[in-house]
Motif scaffolding. Structure first.
Motif, PDB file in Angstrom:
ATOM      1  N   VAL A 173     -15.265 -30.593 -70.222  1.00  0.00           N
ATOM      2  CA  VAL A 173     -13.766 -31.304 -70.914  1.00  0.00           C
ATOM      3  C   VAL A 173     -14.046 -32.705 -71.308  1.00  0.00           C
ATOM      4  O   VAL A 173     -14.502 -33.757 -70.420  1.00  0.00           O
ATOM      5  CB  VAL A 173     -12.819 -31.017 -69.956  1.00  0.00           C
ATOM      6  N   LEU A 174     -13.589 -33.105 -72.452  1.00  0.00           N
ATOM      7  CA  LEU A 174     -13.773 -34.571 -72.901  1.00  0.00           C
ATOM      8  C   LEU A 174     -12.524 -35.025 -73.554  1.00  0.00           C
ATOM      9  O   LEU A 174     -11.599 -34.357 -73.765  1.00  0.00           O
ATOM     10  CB  LEU A 174     -14.613 -34.613 -74.100  1.00  0.00           C
ATOM     11  N   THR A 175     -12.440 -36.475 -73.451  1.00  0.00           N
ATOM     12  CA  THR A 175     -11.091 -37.184 -74.148  1.00  0.00           C
ATOM     13  C   THR A 175     -11.550 -38.450 -74.516  1.00  0.00           C
ATOM     14  O   THR A 175     -12.388 -39.042 -74.120  1.00  0.00           O
ATOM     15  CB  THR A 175      -9.930 -37.273 -73.284  1.00  0.00           C
ATOM     16  N   ASN A 176     -10.913 -38.994 -75.493  1.00  0.00           N
ATOM     17  CA  ASN A 176     -10.962 -40.330 -75.917  1.00  0.00           C
ATOM     18  C   ASN A 176      -9.818 -41.145 -75.614  1.00  0.00           C
ATOM     19  O   ASN A 176      -9.466 -42.197 -76.286  1.00  0.00           O
ATOM     20  CB  ASN A 176     -11.251 -40.517 -77.329  1.00  0.00           C
ATOM     21  N   GLU A 177      -8.798 -40.567 -74.766  1.00  0.00           N
ATOM     22  CA  GLU A 177      -7.605 -41.135 -74.366  1.00  0.00           C
ATOM     23  C   GLU A 177      -7.731 -41.623 -72.702  1.00  0.00           C
ATOM     24  O   GLU A 177      -7.703 -40.620 -71.968  1.00  0.00           O
ATOM     25  CB  GLU A 177      -6.421 -40.109 -74.531  1.00  0.00           C
ATOM     26  N   LEU A 178      -7.565 -42.722 -72.278  1.00  0.00           N
ATOM     27  CA  LEU A 178      -7.854 -43.231 -71.124  1.00  0.00           C
ATOM     28  C   LEU A 178      -6.866 -42.746 -70.361  1.00  0.00           C
ATOM     29  O   LEU A 178      -7.212 -42.447 -69.017  1.00  0.00           O
ATOM     30  CB  LEU A 178      -7.858 -44.765 -70.914  1.00  0.00           C
ATOM     31  N   ASP A 179      -5.709 -42.797 -70.708  1.00  0.00           N
ATOM     32  CA  ASP A 179      -4.634 -42.175 -69.928  1.00  0.00           C
ATOM     33  C   ASP A 179      -4.769 -40.952 -69.363  1.00  0.00           C
ATOM     34  O   ASP A 179      -4.018 -40.433 -68.338  1.00  0.00           O
ATOM     35  CB  ASP A 179      -3.108 -42.704 -70.440  1.00  0.00           C
ATOM     36  N   LEU A 180      -5.405 -39.964 -69.932  1.00  0.00           N
ATOM     37  CA  LEU A 180      -5.610 -38.603 -69.614  1.00  0.00           C
ATOM     38  C   LEU A 180      -6.333 -38.293 -68.419  1.00  0.00           C
ATOM     39  O   LEU A 180      -6.396 -37.292 -67.993  1.00  0.00           O
ATOM     40  CB  LEU A 180      -6.130 -37.798 -70.849  1.00  0.00           C
ATOM     41  N   MET A 187     -12.073 -34.112 -66.487  1.00  0.00           N
ATOM     42  CA  MET A 187     -12.443 -34.891 -67.858  1.00  0.00           C
ATOM     43  C   MET A 187     -13.412 -35.974 -67.875  1.00  0.00           C
ATOM     44  O   MET A 187     -13.737 -36.724 -66.694  1.00  0.00           O
ATOM     45  CB  MET A 187     -11.028 -35.480 -68.419  1.00  0.00           C
ATOM     46  N   LYS A 188     -14.016 -36.115 -68.764  1.00  0.00           N
ATOM     47  CA  LYS A 188     -15.041 -37.339 -69.239  1.00  0.00           C
ATOM     48  C   LYS A 188     -14.587 -37.990 -70.373  1.00  0.00           C
ATOM     49  O   LYS A 188     -14.043 -37.326 -71.439  1.00  0.00           O
ATOM     50  CB  LYS A 188     -16.559 -36.685 -69.273  1.00  0.00           C
ATOM     51  N   TYR A 189     -14.804 -39.204 -70.364  1.00  0.00           N
ATOM     52  CA  TYR A 189     -14.467 -40.151 -71.323  1.00  0.00           C
ATOM     53  C   TYR A 189     -15.526 -40.329 -72.441  1.00  0.00           C
ATOM     54  O   TYR A 189     -16.743 -40.608 -72.043  1.00  0.00           O
ATOM     55  CB  TYR A 189     -13.882 -41.638 -70.812  1.00  0.00           C
ATOM     56  N   LEU A 190     -15.164 -40.173 -73.674  1.00  0.00           N
ATOM     57  CA  LEU A 190     -16.049 -40.636 -74.760  1.00  0.00           C
ATOM     58  C   LEU A 190     -15.220 -41.366 -75.844  1.00  0.00           C
ATOM     59  O   LEU A 190     -14.132 -40.970 -76.335  1.00  0.00           O
ATOM     60  CB  LEU A 190     -16.299 -39.109 -75.303  1.00  0.00           C
TER      61      LEU A 190
END
Length: 363
Positions: A173-180, A187-190
């Motif tokens: 699971v990925l996101t480019n939104e820090l607040d998520l 989640m992992k940040y990208l």
């Protein structure tokens, strides 16, 4: 060679074509499927042109009325929970999605057959959405031993929520939104990838100086306050304010390239910090302004953004207007930073590291 497929409602900021370029430059195969063509007119690969879904204003108005009147849901309200789960609001909404899946099935299955969409190795479901609301395609892929990635971009998780079946099927699971990140522990940040070398660095400040603001949603950006302040700056200084709202991307980029200051957002309502709009302007060497919360400042302490806020916006922009050398300096810093942080190679390699950790590809 790894075969990667992206599935998304739309190619909203050109991200899918950017990922295609990034994967192919590493010797892999990449394609993407969209449900409808975005009004910003980004290029398509396999576009299904499905009915009952679009980002046209008329559709968004109808959907809002349905959600508030029939589903008893405020579409601007964030769902509770970590993660927030999506479930049908009532029998009417559940029936709508069953009917829509049935209506779409013929077109979807033909596209799967014609384009051999079951022959890929890794599947990215953007916005955490399958081609079907009941997630039957992702479930089919999982049973066939395929790797499933879900990627959330903001309001898809905050306001809609995570589909329980997609959570069950997802390997990564990925996101480019820090607040998520705290809202979905898996989640992992990208960072967003971008071809940061396609624009030359900006050489000078215009006369009159040009201030730009672009928006798809005024509420999320704090646009009304930005307009109010910039109209006053036009009266007080020799500057030109340009507002671009839901403009086709090629046209918007041509205008953006001729601007000196880009204002991203002041509200942090639709996500913290900045998005692709800022990545584009930084790549052009344009001084870029946004509201940076302390958490975001700590996450990217070397960032080149000029911090702005609603209360002091006039004074913050006036300071830049009076000191064009700061505008040029911040633009040059932005070009260097965005190459390092959002460049295709660096973001792709971070994604591939996640692939390796999940066992998708070898070391």
């Amino acid at each position: 060679m790894t075969k990667i497929l992206y599935i998304s409602p739309e190619n909203i900021v050109g991200l899918l074509s950017t990922w295609k370029k990034a994967h192919e430059s590493a010797g892999n195969t990449c394609r993407y499927v969209t449900m409808f063509h975005t009004i910003l007119d980004f290029p398509e690969d396999i576009c299904l042109n499905l009915p009952l879904i679009t980002n046209q204003v008329w559709y968004l108005k109808i959907r809002r009325k349905l959600q508030t009147r029939w589903y008893r849901r405020d579409p601007d309200m964030e769902r509770p929970g970590n993660p927030p789960w999506w479930t049908p609001a009532n029998h009417l909404e559940a029936y709508y999605f069953r009917l829509r899946d049935r209506l779409w099935q013929g077109r979807i299955e033909k596209a799967i057959r014609d384009n051999r969409l079951e022959d890929f190795d890794i599947y990215h479901f953007e916005w955490g959405l399958d081609l079907y609301r009941d997630c039957r395609f992702a479930e089919r892929l999982k049973k066939a031993g395929k790797h499933i990635v879900t990627h959330y971009h903001g309001i898809d998780l905050r306001n809609r929520g995570v589909l329980p079946k997609m959570d069950e099927l997802s390997d990564l699971v990925l996101t480019n939104e820090l607040d998520l990140l705290p809202r979905y522990p898996r989640m992992k940040y990208l960072f967003l990838p971008y071809d940061t070398e396609q624009f030359p660095a900006k050489k000078h400040v215009n006369t009159p100086l040009r201030i730009l603001h672009m928006t798809m949603n005024r509420y999320f950006k704090g646009t009304e306050r930005i307009i109010e302040v910039c109209k006053q700056l036009e009266k007080d200084f020799k500057v030109e304010f340009i507002l671009l709202e839901r403009v086709p991307h090629n046209q918007a980029m041509a205008i953006k390239a001729g601007c000196d200051i880009n204002i991203d957002q002041i509200s942090n309502t639709g996500g913290w910090g900045y998005g692709m709009n800022s990545v584009e302007s930084l790549s052009m060497g344009i001084c870029t302004c946004t509201n940076m919360l302390p958490e975001y400042e700590a996450f990217v302490p070397d960032h080149p953004f000029v911090h702005i806020d609603s209360e002091n916006l006039y004074d913050q922009l006036a300071e830049l207007i009076r000191n064009p050398e700061i505008i040029q300096k911040k633009g040059a810093e932005g070009k260097i930073w965005v190459r390092k942080t959002h460049g295709l190679n660096s973001v792709r390699e971070q994604l591939y590291q996640y692939y390796r950790e999940a066992g998708f590809i070898g070391v």
